[in-house]
Design a protein around this motif. Structure first.
Motif, PDB file in Angstrom:
ATOM      1  N   PRO A   3       0.825  -1.218   0.000  1.00  0.00           N
ATOM      2  CA  PRO A   3       0.000   0.000   0.000  1.00  0.00           C
ATOM      3  C   PRO A   3       0.861   1.272   0.000  1.00  0.00           C
ATOM      4  CG  PRO A   3      -0.817  -1.583   1.601  1.00  0.00           C
ATOM      5  CD  PRO A   3       0.507  -2.092   1.143  1.00  0.00           C
ATOM      6  N   GLU A   4       0.479   2.233  -0.826  1.00  0.00           N
ATOM      7  CA  GLU A   4       1.233   3.486  -0.914  1.00  0.00           C
ATOM      8  C   GLU A   4       1.003   4.327   0.348  1.00  0.00           C
ATOM      9  OE1 GLU A   4      -0.932   2.691  -4.900  1.00  0.00           O
ATOM     10  OE2 GLU A   4      -1.462   2.847  -2.779  1.00  0.00           O
ATOM     11  N   ARG A  52       3.234  10.166  -3.941  1.00  0.00           N
ATOM     12  CA  ARG A  52       4.453  10.058  -4.739  1.00  0.00           C
ATOM     13  C   ARG A  52       4.778   8.604  -5.072  1.00  0.00           C
ATOM     14  NH1 ARG A  52       5.702  13.906  -0.913  1.00  0.00           N
ATOM     15  NH2 ARG A  52       6.750  12.354   0.406  1.00  0.00           N
ATOM     16  N   GLN A  53       4.192   7.670  -4.320  1.00  0.00           N
ATOM     17  CA  GLN A  53       4.472   6.250  -4.554  1.00  0.00           C
ATOM     18  C   GLN A  53       3.482   5.609  -5.535  1.00  0.00           C
ATOM     19  OE1 GLN A  53       4.281   4.972  -0.416  1.00  0.00           O
ATOM     20  NE2 GLN A  53       6.511   4.755  -0.363  1.00  0.00           N
ATOM     21  N   GLY A  59      -5.954   8.732   5.182  1.00  0.00           N
ATOM     22  CA  GLY A  59      -5.415   8.813   3.835  1.00  0.00           C
ATOM     23  C   GLY A  59      -4.459   7.664   3.555  1.00  0.00           C
ATOM     24  N   GLY A  60      -3.693   7.791   2.483  1.00  0.00           N
ATOM     25  CA  GLY A  60      -2.762   6.737   2.120  1.00  0.00           C
ATOM     26  C   GLY A  60      -3.447   5.489   1.599  1.00  0.00           C
TER      27      GLY A  60
END
Length: 242
Positions: free
Chosen positions: A92-93, A97-98, A150-151
């Motif tokens: 998982p990012e 940016r990932q 988030g994320g």
């Protein structure tokens, strides 16, 4: 919970090679339900279960099992499929940016498109009379209104999209199958390879064994009614907001 699985005669579990999927097959078998269990190689060592091979990337493999079941249709279908970390190690990012297009595409293929293809071929098999249920394993992090951190962009978005599809399918099925149920379930954090990299630091009692998760999930399924169709529930049977 002793009546878990009551009312269902024939079940199909996609993803029976995973921890939760296998536990679901075992629980259903123990209650006298005829179970077809799908995995990548199609093999099973569970006595009484009928194995079949399928690949979420190969729609024809899903269509074939649907055709095989046309004469003896199921009244319960469970899509116990999903991915959090890809086989290449992409997880998982944590930041935008990932984000990687190829990774995101693969996550959506497994978490969203795959269950949609299962529904496409299995839902038309349901009898028009009598209770029947299609359930896809989702996740609480797929809730947009519940998102505070988030994320995990691809995973969150793929599960949110799955939840929307479940709602769509429920509406469509309600027009022809008045007793049908289409729902998404959040199993909690289960001790499987999917969650293994993220288990450290979990509060005491938050990690669930696969057999307990299966019992919880089937208990929720058993209590669902057509009025619950199109919704998302956690393993305790509490509705998760979209």
């Amino acid at each position: 919970m002793d009546d878990v699985g009551k009312g269902f005669r024939r079940a199909v579990v996609f993803g029976a090679g995973g921890g939760i999927g296998r536990a679901l097959v075992e629980a259903l078998l123990s209650r006298g339900v005829e179970v077809w269990c799908g995995s990548r190689n199609g093999e099973t060592d569970l006595k009484g279960a009928r194995g079949f091979a399928f690949d979420l990337a190969d729609e024809d493999s899903i269509a074939r099992i649907a055709e095989n079941l046309r004469a003896t249709p199921p009244d319960l279908v469970i899509a116990a499929t999903g991915v959090l970390t890809l086989s290449g190690g992409s997880g998982p990012e944590r930041s935008l940016r990932q984000i990687d297009a190829a990774v995101m595409e693969e996550v959506f293929r497994i978490n969203t498109i795959g269950p949609a293809l299962i529904a496409k071929h299995m839902l038309p098999l349901f009898p028009r009379e009598g209770r029947c249920a299609f359930v896809a394993l989702s996740a609480r992090v797929g809730s947009i209104s519940d998102n505070r951190l988030g994320g995990w962009h691809s995973y969150r978005a793929s599960k949110a999209a799955l939840n929307m599809l479940v709602r769509n399918f429920a509406i469509e099925m309600s027009r022809t199958h008045k007793h049908s149920i289409v729902a998404a379930l959040h199993p909690g954090t289960v001790d499987t390879p999917l969650s293994a990299p993220y288990q450290s630091g979990l509060p005491e009692g938050q990690l669930t064994k696969p057999e307990d998760a299966a019992r919880n999930l089937l208990g929720v399924i058993d209590a669902l009614t057509p009025a619950d169709s199109g919704k998302v529930f956690d393993w305790k049977g509490e509705e998760i907001a979209p």
